[in-house]
Design an enzyme around this catalytic site. Sequence first.
Site, short mmCIF file in Angstrom:
data_model
loop_
_atom_site.label_atom_id
_atom_site.label_comp_id
_atom_site.label_asym_id
_atom_site.label_seq_id
_atom_site.Cartn_x
_atom_site.Cartn_y
_atom_site.Cartn_z
N ASP A 186 0.85 -1.20 0.00
CA ASP A 186 0.00 0.00 0.00
C ASP A 186 0.88 1.25 0.00
OD1 ASP A 186 -2.15 -1.69 0.33
OD2 ASP A 186 -2.68 -0.98 2.33
N ARG A 220 -0.75 -0.37 -8.63
CA ARG A 220 -2.18 -0.15 -8.42
C ARG A 220 -2.37 1.36 -8.28
NH1 ARG A 220 -3.43 -3.00 -3.42
NH2 ARG A 220 -3.01 -1.14 -2.23
P1 FDA Z 1 -14.11 8.83 -5.54
O1 FDA Z 1 -13.74 9.07 -4.12
O2 FDA Z 1 -14.25 10.02 -6.45
O3 FDA Z 1 -15.44 7.99 -5.56
C1 FDA Z 1 -16.13 7.69 -6.75
C2 FDA Z 1 -17.48 7.09 -6.38
O4 FDA Z 1 -17.27 5.81 -5.79
C3 FDA Z 1 -18.24 7.90 -5.31
O5 FDA Z 1 -19.03 8.89 -5.88
C4 FDA Z 1 -19.06 6.81 -4.66
O6 FDA Z 1 -20.18 6.50 -5.44
C5 FDA Z 1 -18.15 5.61 -4.69
N1 FDA Z 1 -17.34 5.56 -3.46
C6 FDA Z 1 -16.03 5.87 -3.33
N2 FDA Z 1 -15.60 5.67 -2.06
C7 FDA Z 1 -16.71 5.29 -1.39
C8 FDA Z 1 -16.96 4.97 -0.03
N3 FDA Z 1 -15.99 4.99 0.88
N4 FDA Z 1 -18.22 4.59 0.31
C9 FDA Z 1 -19.22 4.53 -0.60
N5 FDA Z 1 -19.05 4.84 -1.90
C10 FDA Z 1 -17.82 5.22 -2.28
N6 FDA Z 1 -5.42 4.85 -0.97
C11 FDA Z 1 -4.15 5.11 -0.59
O7 FDA Z 1 -3.83 6.27 -0.28
N7 FDA Z 1 -3.22 4.10 -0.57
C12 FDA Z 1 -3.51 2.83 -0.94
O8 FDA Z 1 -2.64 1.96 -0.93
C13 FDA Z 1 -4.85 2.55 -1.35
N8 FDA Z 1 -5.22 1.29 -1.75
C14 FDA Z 1 -6.46 1.09 -2.31
C15 FDA Z 1 -6.77 -0.14 -2.88
C16 FDA Z 1 -7.97 -0.32 -3.55
C17 FDA Z 1 -8.29 -1.64 -4.19
C18 FDA Z 1 -8.90 0.77 -3.62
C19 FDA Z 1 -10.21 0.62 -4.35
C20 FDA Z 1 -8.62 1.97 -3.03
C21 FDA Z 1 -7.41 2.16 -2.35
N9 FDA Z 1 -7.10 3.37 -1.76
C22 FDA Z 1 -5.79 3.60 -1.34
C23 FDA Z 1 -8.15 4.40 -1.53
C24 FDA Z 1 -8.19 5.43 -2.65
O9 FDA Z 1 -7.07 6.28 -2.56
C25 FDA Z 1 -9.45 6.30 -2.58
O10 FDA Z 1 -9.47 7.00 -1.36
C26 FDA Z 1 -10.76 5.52 -2.70
O11 FDA Z 1 -10.66 4.49 -3.63
C27 FDA Z 1 -11.90 6.47 -3.18
O12 FDA Z 1 -11.59 7.00 -4.43
P2 FDA Z 1 -12.33 6.55 -5.79
O13 FDA Z 1 -11.28 6.35 -6.81
O14 FDA Z 1 -13.22 5.43 -5.57
O15 FDA Z 1 -13.08 7.87 -6.27
#
Ligand code: FDA
Length: 310
Positions: free
Chosen positions: A132, A182
């Site tokens: 991570d 990732r």
């Molecule tokens: P965004 O936050 O814009 O969300 C897009 C849409 O997805 C939202 O409108 C909502 O519909 C849905 N959604 C997103 N998060 C949600 C929630 N918590 N609850 C409900 N709905 C939600 N970060 C980091 O700093 N270091 C890391 O190593 C990782 N590792 C990691 C692994 C994996 C597999 C994932 C999916 C995510 C991470 N993250 C992470 C977290 C990442 O940085 C980020 O904070 C979240 O994925 C939310 O961002 P989105 O890309 O989903 O977009």
Amino acid sequence: MSVMRSVLLAASDNRWMRRQAPRMGFVKKAVKRFMPGERVEDALAAAEALKTQGIATILTQLGENITELSEGDRVTAHYLDVLTRIEASGLDSCVSVKLTQLGLDFDKDKALSNVRTLAARANALGTRLWIDMEQRGYVDATLDIYRRVLSEHPNVGVALQAYLYRTPKDLASLIPLGGAVRLVKGAYREPADVAHPKKSDVDNAYVTLAKQMLSAEARTAGFVAVFGTHDQTIIRTLREHVDAAKVPRRSFEFAMLFGIRRAEQAALAEAGYAIRCLISYGDYWFPWYMRRLAERPANVLFVAKSMFSS
Ligand code: FDA
């Protein structure tokens, strides 16, 4: 950064909240939406259920900065055991680790040797070890450890955060090495001089980086691209891009968190994309849970509702 996001991320760092909140029944109940349970057995059972939908998994034990170095050895032993359980179960699963859990704050060489141990075991089992990405102060050390372990074990991968201004340069230096990245937006509270404060800028940066990860140069280098996002607009853009560029659907992966966009996860599997769901477990879930709430303020409403429902 919105006020709500700022407040929730500040709470994630607050010691008193970290101690008190997990004891409150309604918080415990609400967290169930994002994790099947605190035990690794709960995570493995959830992974079995996802397998039936064609969704692979990543397991991670929640926890961050440890308070003494020996805890890093315990965490390493725990993950070795999890890898053995994954092998026994026949699941398409892997583990993702935080370097601060493996001793990075105390002794970088020790953290490196713990990662080596886990990467060697994952390699022997034919699975990948993910690292991570944590707060900005850890990026250099994390990438250094990643590069060193990658030169010995090709099956290691690292997360990069699209919100950091430095990431385009980091990604450009990593692609020729092969390995796996990732790409995520970034989950921590970072200042405007190191990370894009505006969501639209983070989203644009994400798409630009993602396209580089899918480039012919990256594929020739044997680089593995994983897109960790639930963002429907970005996912649609990338799907259109890979179709236009004739990139095979199973040559890269989407990854999402357990409990978020479940229908979309199943739909991607159904459409022939490789999709992995990251399942968290463990009892140290408060700061991680606050970051999940910060990602979507509507989740706070969900917690508030669960305070009043039985
Ligand atoms: P965004 O936050 O814009 O969300 C897009 C849409 O997805 C939202 O409108 C909502 O519909 C849905 N959604 C997103 N998060 C949600 C929630 N918590 N609850 C409900 N709905 C939600 N970060 C980091 O700093 N270091 C890391 O190593 C990782 N590792 C990691 C692994 C994996 C597999 C994932 C999916 C995510 C991470 N993250 C992470 C977290 C990442 O940085 C980020 O904070 C979240 O994925 C939310 O961002 P989105 O890309 O989903 O977009």
